[in-house]
Design an enzyme around this catalytic site. Structure first.
Site, short mmCIF file in Angstrom:
data_model
loop_
_atom_site.label_atom_id
_atom_site.label_comp_id
_atom_site.label_asym_id
_atom_site.label_seq_id
_atom_site.Cartn_x
_atom_site.Cartn_y
_atom_site.Cartn_z
NE ARG A 72 19.29 14.45 2.89
CZ ARG A 72 18.99 13.56 3.85
NH1 ARG A 72 18.68 12.15 3.66
NH2 ARG A 72 17.34 13.92 4.16
N PRO A 110 0.97 -1.24 0.22
CG PRO A 110 -1.07 -1.54 1.88
CD PRO A 110 0.47 -1.54 1.06
CD GLU A 111 4.25 1.94 -3.78
OE1 GLU A 111 4.42 2.86 -4.50
OE2 GLU A 111 4.91 0.63 -3.82
NE ARG A 143 5.78 -9.17 5.71
CZ ARG A 143 6.60 -8.74 4.46
NH1 ARG A 143 6.28 -8.24 4.07
NH2 ARG A 143 8.11 -9.12 5.40
CG HIS A 172 -3.94 -12.58 8.87
ND1 HIS A 172 -3.02 -13.79 10.29
CD2 HIS A 172 -2.90 -14.14 8.44
CE1 HIS A 172 -2.29 -14.83 9.70
NE2 HIS A 172 -2.52 -14.45 8.69
#
Length: 275
Positions: free
Chosen positions: A154, A2-3, A112, A94
């Site tokens: 960076r 899921p983004e 998970r 789950h």
DNA sequence: CCTCCATCCTGTGGGC
DNA sequence: TGCCCACAGGATGGAG
């Protein structure tokens, strides 16, 4: 999995069942899901008989505003998905968190358990890691100059920096690869080495890639797949241009797509068009 | 502050 | 066929 597009799709799907409704009660059946709740027992106490004001999203976080200045925070992690069910409907394995309204059950299924949830007061929210999130990739996309400033000096590869939620919030492994493919920048390039044109290309690629994912209801991949709250699979998988396409021809130049591990994550890219 | 890396979990698919 | 291992969309916290 899921983004941003998957979380936004989830937000839109849940909205009609939650906005303006009252949560009668809620429970977590796996303590681990509440590890971001400062005091575990607060979750059920604060959810009980609580009116939902509205649903927002920041990056991959779903933020549900409740009466009493509380925020119900949901993060789907790697394998989380939300369901809207009728009471008595059979439960998926789950099913870790359940919230009941007058006539529906909102279920958080997460094999998970990398996902988590919490109900936070304003003070708790201010102390949480949520305040370290960068601008939302869809609704607060920074200007090229601001993005360049965030990348300046960076060292890590641009792929890793796009996954860093404090720089821009919302991209994950799939959409970061798609953004880099579209902008023709190679994933291993040192972030600080990108010139203005390259940063601009990345910035310009973000919106169409995310909008496209949204248009098709997100990406469902594998058997632990993210699914929409109505159980439908996202249909964006077939439209991915680079992610998951090792050895397949690049859609622009035909060169086989390469897979590399960058920052311990799989990256898929075209060694000819992305430089 | 930045960077790197291990870690939290379960399920699946590929290789042998 | 069965077993074992590697790998999977993410975030975090600690070490250096």
């Amino acid at each position: 999995m899921p983004e941003l597009p998957e979380v936004e799709t989830t937000r839109r799907s849940l909205e009609p069942y939650l906005a303006g409704e009252k949560i009668v009660e809620a429970e977590s059946r796996r303590a681990r899901m509440l590890r971001r709740q400062p005091r575990e027992r607060d979750f059920a106490d604060r959810m009980r008989n609580r009116r939902v004001r509205g649903l927002r999203r920041h990056g991959k976080f779903l933020l549900i505003d409740l009466d009493g200045d509380l925020t119900w925070v949901i993060h789907l992690g790697m394998s989380g998905r939300m369901q809207v069910k009728d009471p008595g409907d059979p439960e998926a394995r789950h099913t870790n968190v359940v919230a009941r309204t007058a006539d529906k059950e909102i279920r958080f299924v997460d094999p998970r358990t990398f996902g988590f949830t919490a109900v936070l007061t304003p003070d708790e929210y201010a102390e949480s890691t949520l305040t370290r999130l960068g601008p939302d990739a869809l609704t607060e996309l920074p200007r090229t100059r601001q993005l360049a400033a965030r990348l300046e000096g960076r060292k890590p590869p641009i792929k890793s920096l796009l996954l860093n939620q404090s720089i821009i919030a919302g991209l994950g492994n799939i959409y970061a690869d798609e953004v880099l493919f579209r902008s023709r920048v190679a994933p291993h390039r040192e972030g600080g080495s990108l010139d203005g044109g390259e940063v601009s290309a990345i910035r310009r690629a973000i919106r169409p890639v995310l909008e496209s994912g949204l248009k098709y209801g997100g990406t469902s991949l594998g058997d632990l797949a993210y699914l929409l709250p109505d159980g439908q699979a996202g249909r964006y998988l077939d439209r991915l241009k680079a992610y998951g396409r090792e050895d397949e021809p690049c859609p622009r130049c035909g060169t086989p797509i390469r897979r590399s591990v960058i920052g311990q994550r799989s990256s898929f890219w075209c060694p000819v068009c992305q430089t």
